[in-house]
Motif scaffolding. Sequence first.
Motif, short mmCIF file in Angstrom:
data_model
loop_
_atom_site.label_atom_id
_atom_site.label_comp_id
_atom_site.label_asym_id
_atom_site.label_seq_id
_atom_site.Cartn_x
_atom_site.Cartn_y
_atom_site.Cartn_z
N LYS A 28 0.70 -1.20 -0.18
CA LYS A 28 0.14 -0.03 0.05
C LYS A 28 0.90 1.45 -0.18
CE LYS A 28 -4.02 -2.19 1.74
NZ LYS A 28 -4.73 -2.25 0.38
N LEU A 29 1.85 1.26 0.58
CA LEU A 29 3.01 2.32 0.61
C LEU A 29 3.69 2.36 -0.61
CD1 LEU A 29 4.88 1.91 4.18
CD2 LEU A 29 3.32 3.79 3.47
N GLN A 30 3.94 1.43 -1.30
CA GLN A 30 4.44 1.43 -2.69
C GLN A 30 3.52 2.09 -3.68
OE1 GLN A 30 5.75 -2.51 -3.14
NE2 GLN A 30 7.78 -1.96 -2.12
N GLU A 31 2.23 1.70 -3.37
CA GLU A 31 1.04 2.19 -4.28
C GLU A 31 1.03 3.79 -4.46
OE1 GLU A 31 -2.70 0.61 -3.29
OE2 GLU A 31 -2.27 -1.49 -3.73
N VAL A 32 1.24 4.39 -3.49
CA VAL A 32 1.48 5.81 -3.27
C VAL A 32 2.86 6.38 -3.26
CG1 VAL A 32 -0.80 6.17 -1.89
CG2 VAL A 32 1.48 5.84 -0.83
N GLY A 33 3.74 5.30 -3.90
CA GLY A 33 5.04 6.12 -4.10
C GLY A 33 6.24 5.92 -3.06
N VAL A 34 5.67 5.34 -1.97
CA VAL A 34 6.78 5.25 -0.84
C VAL A 34 7.63 4.36 -0.89
CG1 VAL A 34 7.04 5.44 1.62
CG2 VAL A 34 5.21 6.86 0.63
N LYS A 35 8.99 4.42 -1.07
CA LYS A 35 9.94 3.13 -1.17
C LYS A 35 10.44 2.98 0.47
CE LYS A 35 11.17 4.07 -5.74
NZ LYS A 35 11.41 3.19 -6.78
N ALA A 36 10.26 1.61 0.92
CA ALA A 36 10.68 1.37 2.22
C ALA A 36 10.81 -0.08 2.23
CB ALA A 36 9.75 1.93 3.22
N THR A 37 11.84 -0.36 2.75
CA THR A 37 12.06 -1.91 3.31
C THR A 37 11.12 -2.44 4.21
OG1 THR A 37 13.67 -1.70 4.91
CG2 THR A 37 14.34 -1.72 2.51
#
Length: 151
Positions: A28-37
């Motif tokens: 869900k974070l990646q869907e809004v453009g947030v890159k995290a591990t």
Amino acid sequence: MKKIQRQSLIRRIITEQPVSTQEELLAKLQEVGVKATQATISRDIREMKLVKSHDENKQVRYALFSQPSETLNEERLKSAVKREVLKIQIVQFMIVVLTEKDGADVVTNWLDEAAYPEVSATIAGVDTFIVICRSEEDAQAFAEKLEKMRE
């Protein structure tokens, strides 16, 4: 994205939609453009004191430890809204609420205790209070929640 912004976004995601795993949250974070591990998300979950709980559909999901539920404070809020609130009006990201005389502080005390995530602050007078929300969408949704409490 800074940690505080990412955690704010995580808070919003888990309060608006069911998320039951770290992988779902990461997606869900990646869907809004947030890159995290996954390790970062795991740390965020621990720092934010997120817990897994059952929702109204018996589904397991992440929740804020202090996330409001049908508690005594919320029941008292509903009772105060039903008894005191006369009119609810949305003005952009704020909600202006007219109450019976000396009713504003009663309602806002319980509103503050319930700690709804979409509410940033309340300001109370004698017969009027303002609810400051995080966005116009949050204001609309929260005004509807208040209207339902009046029924």
